[in-house]
Structures are given as structure tokens and as C-alpha cells.
Enzyme design. Sequence first.
Site, PDB file in Angstrom:
ATOM      1  N   TYR A 184       2.236 -51.043  45.009  1.00  0.00           N
ATOM      2  CA  TYR A 184       2.509 -49.822  45.772  1.00  0.00           C
ATOM      3  C   TYR A 184       2.245 -48.584  44.941  1.00  0.00           C
ATOM      4  O   TYR A 184       2.051 -48.668  43.726  1.00  0.00           O
ATOM      5  CB  TYR A 184       3.958 -49.825  46.284  1.00  0.00           C
ATOM      6  CG  TYR A 184       4.992 -49.518  45.225  1.00  0.00           C
ATOM      7  CD1 TYR A 184       5.344 -50.452  44.254  1.00  0.00           C
ATOM      8  CD2 TYR A 184       5.613 -48.264  45.169  1.00  0.00           C
ATOM      9  CE1 TYR A 184       6.287 -50.151  43.280  1.00  0.00           C
ATOM     10  CE2 TYR A 184       6.557 -47.958  44.197  1.00  0.00           C
ATOM     11  CZ  TYR A 184       6.887 -48.905  43.253  1.00  0.00           C
ATOM     12  OH  TYR A 184       7.812 -48.600  42.292  1.00  0.00           O
ATOM     13  N   ARG A 244      -4.681 -45.996  39.817  1.00  0.00           N
ATOM     14  CA  ARG A 244      -3.668 -46.945  39.317  1.00  0.00           C
ATOM     15  C   ARG A 244      -3.419 -48.048  40.347  1.00  0.00           C
ATOM     16  O   ARG A 244      -3.188 -49.211  39.983  1.00  0.00           O
ATOM     17  CB  ARG A 244      -2.369 -46.206  38.986  1.00  0.00           C
ATOM     18  CG  ARG A 244      -1.351 -47.105  38.296  1.00  0.00           C
ATOM     19  CD  ARG A 244      -0.126 -46.348  37.829  1.00  0.00           C
ATOM     20  NE  ARG A 244       0.594 -45.751  38.933  1.00  0.00           N
ATOM     21  CZ  ARG A 244       1.643 -44.947  38.804  1.00  0.00           C
ATOM     22  NH1 ARG A 244       2.094 -44.624  37.609  1.00  0.00           N
ATOM     23  NH2 ARG A 244       2.247 -44.456  39.860  1.00  0.00           N
ATOM     24  N   ARG A 274       4.360 -69.966  53.677  1.00  0.00           N
ATOM     25  CA  ARG A 274       4.891 -69.819  52.318  1.00  0.00           C
ATOM     26  C   ARG A 274       4.325 -70.869  51.364  1.00  0.00           C
ATOM     27  O   ARG A 274       4.538 -72.072  51.553  1.00  0.00           O
ATOM     28  CB  ARG A 274       6.418 -69.903  52.358  1.00  0.00           C
ATOM     29  CG  ARG A 274       7.055 -69.582  51.011  1.00  0.00           C
ATOM     30  CD  ARG A 274       8.566 -69.591  51.084  1.00  0.00           C
ATOM     31  NE  ARG A 274       9.143 -69.201  49.801  1.00  0.00           N
ATOM     32  CZ  ARG A 274       9.291 -70.030  48.767  1.00  0.00           C
ATOM     33  NH1 ARG A 274       8.934 -71.293  48.881  1.00  0.00           N
ATOM     34  NH2 ARG A 274       9.799 -69.613  47.632  1.00  0.00           N
ATOM     35  N   LYS A 330       2.322 -51.911  39.012  1.00  0.00           N
ATOM     36  CA  LYS A 330       3.291 -51.292  39.935  1.00  0.00           C
ATOM     37  C   LYS A 330       3.505 -52.212  41.139  1.00  0.00           C
ATOM     38  O   LYS A 330       2.948 -51.995  42.218  1.00  0.00           O
ATOM     39  CB  LYS A 330       2.789 -49.902  40.350  1.00  0.00           C
ATOM     40  CG  LYS A 330       3.906 -48.991  40.870  1.00  0.00           C
ATOM     41  CD  LYS A 330       3.443 -47.560  40.907  1.00  0.00           C
ATOM     42  CE  LYS A 330       4.366 -46.645  41.685  1.00  0.00           C
ATOM     43  NZ  LYS A 330       5.698 -46.480  41.123  1.00  0.00           N
ATOM     44  N   GLU A 342      11.720 -47.281  29.309  1.00  0.00           N
ATOM     45  CA  GLU A 342      11.532 -46.227  30.325  1.00  0.00           C
ATOM     46  C   GLU A 342      12.732 -46.248  31.256  1.00  0.00           C
ATOM     47  O   GLU A 342      13.698 -46.985  31.032  1.00  0.00           O
ATOM     48  CB  GLU A 342      10.233 -46.450  31.103  1.00  0.00           C
ATOM     49  CG  GLU A 342      10.193 -47.770  31.840  1.00  0.00           C
ATOM     50  CD  GLU A 342       8.906 -47.992  32.642  1.00  0.00           C
ATOM     51  OE1 GLU A 342       8.303 -47.021  33.107  1.00  0.00           O
ATOM     52  OE2 GLU A 342       8.536 -49.167  32.808  1.00  0.00           O
ATOM     53  N   LEU A 377       5.461 -48.667  32.847  1.00  0.00           N
ATOM     54  CA  LEU A 377       4.471 -48.189  33.808  1.00  0.00           C
ATOM     55  C   LEU A 377       3.880 -46.886  33.259  1.00  0.00           C
ATOM     56  O   LEU A 377       4.631 -45.991  32.856  1.00  0.00           O
ATOM     57  CB  LEU A 377       5.126 -47.914  35.169  1.00  0.00           C
ATOM     58  CG  LEU A 377       4.121 -47.467  36.231  1.00  0.00           C
ATOM     59  CD1 LEU A 377       3.293 -48.657  36.727  1.00  0.00           C
ATOM     60  CD2 LEU A 377       4.818 -46.801  37.398  1.00  0.00           C
TER      61      LEU A 377
HETATM   62  N1  PLP Z   1       8.194 -45.944  35.449  1.00  0.00           N
HETATM   63  C1  PLP Z   1       8.613 -46.663  36.505  1.00  0.00           C
HETATM   64  C2  PLP Z   1       9.235 -47.991  36.257  1.00  0.00           C
HETATM   65  C3  PLP Z   1       8.474 -46.170  37.806  1.00  0.00           C
HETATM   66  O1  PLP Z   1       8.889 -46.914  38.844  1.00  0.00           O
HETATM   67  C4  PLP Z   1       7.894 -44.896  37.990  1.00  0.00           C
HETATM   68  C5  PLP Z   1       7.736 -44.346  39.330  1.00  0.00           C
HETATM   69  O2  PLP Z   1       8.079 -44.935  40.316  1.00  0.00           O
HETATM   70  C6  PLP Z   1       7.478 -44.170  36.875  1.00  0.00           C
HETATM   71  C7  PLP Z   1       7.629 -44.733  35.611  1.00  0.00           C
HETATM   72  C8  PLP Z   1       6.839 -42.818  37.010  1.00  0.00           C
HETATM   73  O3  PLP Z   1       5.539 -42.951  37.500  1.00  0.00           O
HETATM   74  P1  PLP Z   1       4.830 -41.750  38.255  1.00  0.00           P
HETATM   75  O4  PLP Z   1       4.922 -40.566  37.352  1.00  0.00           O
HETATM   76  O5  PLP Z   1       3.433 -42.203  38.437  1.00  0.00           O
HETATM   77  O6  PLP Z   1       5.574 -41.548  39.539  1.00  0.00           O
END
Ligand code: PLP
Length: 287
Positions: free
Chosen positions: A33, A52, A100, A150, A183, A208
Site C-alpha cells: 500500500y 516505492r 486459500r 510497505k 523507526e 521503511l
Molecule cells: N515508517 C513506517 C513504518 C511507516 O508506516 C511510515 C508511513 O506510513 C513511514 C515510516 C513514513 O513514510 P512516508 O514518509 O513515506 O509516509
Amino acid sequence: MTRTIYVNGCYQSFINALLHVEDRATLFADAVYEVVEVKAGKLVDQEAHLERLERSLNEIRLVTDFSLRTIPFIIRETVRRNRVKNGYVYIQISRGCAPRDFIFPNANETPATLIISARAKNPLKLDEKSKKGIKVITHPDLRWKRPDIKTTGLLASVLARQTAIEQGAEEAWLYNEDKFITEGAASNAWIVNTQDELITHPANQSILKGITREGVIRITSELNLTYKERPFTIEEAKEAKEAFITAATNLVMPVTQIDEKSVNDGKSGPISLKLREIFHEFAQISY
Ligand code: PLP
């Protein structure tokens, strides 16, 4: 006005929109997503988000039966139909609907599921919040080993964020076995040290690579600031001069408390606020 959502080629009314019970997003979180900010009717860093998205699809080997180039048109139409001036677009692609089975279904017989929705959000509320800053808690990073993809497999992040809320905070900063912050549950984590250097975890497989994070990196030179991509510990974070999070849904949001420790005497830091103020000037804006 009735909200509409795009699901596999149709704009459906939000309350009646359906996803099949055997969609692989439901069964396995076999889906990826993106969330893109809408500001004054325009899309912020859309291209980078879609790049991305393509990377995430490649990483999970999901081949779509439609061209990703159609997505900007659907996004625009979804924003228009929902009359969103400020808010977010959500895009989700799953490996489609099939009985499934852990094994990938045959891509030729199983079209991917594409969902696109748009939701309005009052940006003034977030700006107000940024003046006060937010509290974060530290929490073990219990996610799988590829958070650089993501995916919708977000249960560990949901639980961490929920724990933060239950403790009167807004975000959980996740730490690994060596007590380094990776993060946030849904944001990137940053600190500013006494030399005014911005520090954030390297964009490797442990985090991410946020699009907002990339935007902040681009702006640092405009403000004559330097940044370092290196892990930092919980202790270092608690001693930092400033701290903030970045995400498309928050932009740059100052952090004024980590667990029970105040940061910058409990006030939003000037560097964090400046980055927030100028963020959109340097973002890629598309119609
Ligand atoms: N890290 C994680 C785990 C996230 O879920 C997100 C955003 O949903 C981010 C970082 C920040 O990413 P972005 O700046 O692309 O929204």
C-alpha cells in the site's frame, strides 16, 4: 455527499464497497500500500510514492494485470469525486482473490485487487498539534525482518501504536535487540544532537524508507544543516536537543517527550518546526 472508493475498475459508494472474503489481503496480508498527502487539491510527492509502490510490488513478486501508469488518473478521479482538498489518498494492491493457499495463485487467472480511496483531513489541527509536539513511547520492534516493504501486514505496528495511545502518547518508537531505535510504528524517527546534526536510522531493510524522510534530507542543505544516517540508542534519543517524526500523514512532527523524559524542555524544537514550515516548498507537487 456520498464518499466513493475505487475497487477493481469501479467507483463504488463507500458503505456498499465490497472485497471478496478470499482476497489475499484478508487471508495473508499479501498486499502492499501507499498513502499520499493531498494539499490544496494537489498531490504531494506522488511520483516518489508510486515508485516505492512499484518497488514493494517487485519485492513481493506481485505482477499486476494493469499498468501502474493508470494509477495517477484513478487517484485524481477519486480525489475529485470525494471533493478532497486536504487529506490523504490510500492505495492498496493485493495478489487478488483465490482459494486459500500459501502458494501464489496463477497470475494469468488471478487479477490483482486495486483499491484507491481518499479521505479529507483538516491540516490546521495537525499544525496546532505541531506547536505543542507529541509524546512517544519506546517499544520493542517485533515486526518481520522486511519492514522496508510497505505491506499491509501491520499487526506488530498496530499493537505498538495502541500501547502508545493507552499510555497517553501518539507514537511508539521501536527499538531492536541492541536498544537502537529503528523507526516509529508508522513514521521515521529523528533526533537532533547538540551540534545541530540531524540523525536518523539508515534506510536499510530494518526500516521503511519514508518519502517524507527523503524530503527532509533534501531540505537540510537549504537550512545549512547536516544529517547523518546512523542508528541511535534510546539513551541518546532521550538526551537529544530535539526529536521529531516524519510521515506523509504527519509531515514533520516535533517530539517533546520520550517515555518519561522531556525533550527540549517539553517544547517543540525550532529546527523541527522550521523543517515542517518549509517542507512543502521543496516537495514535488502534482495535479
Ligand atoms: N515508517 C513506517 C513504518 C511507516 O508506516 C511510515 C508511513 O506510513 C513511514 C515510516 C513514513 O513514510 P512516508 O514518509 O513515506 O509516509
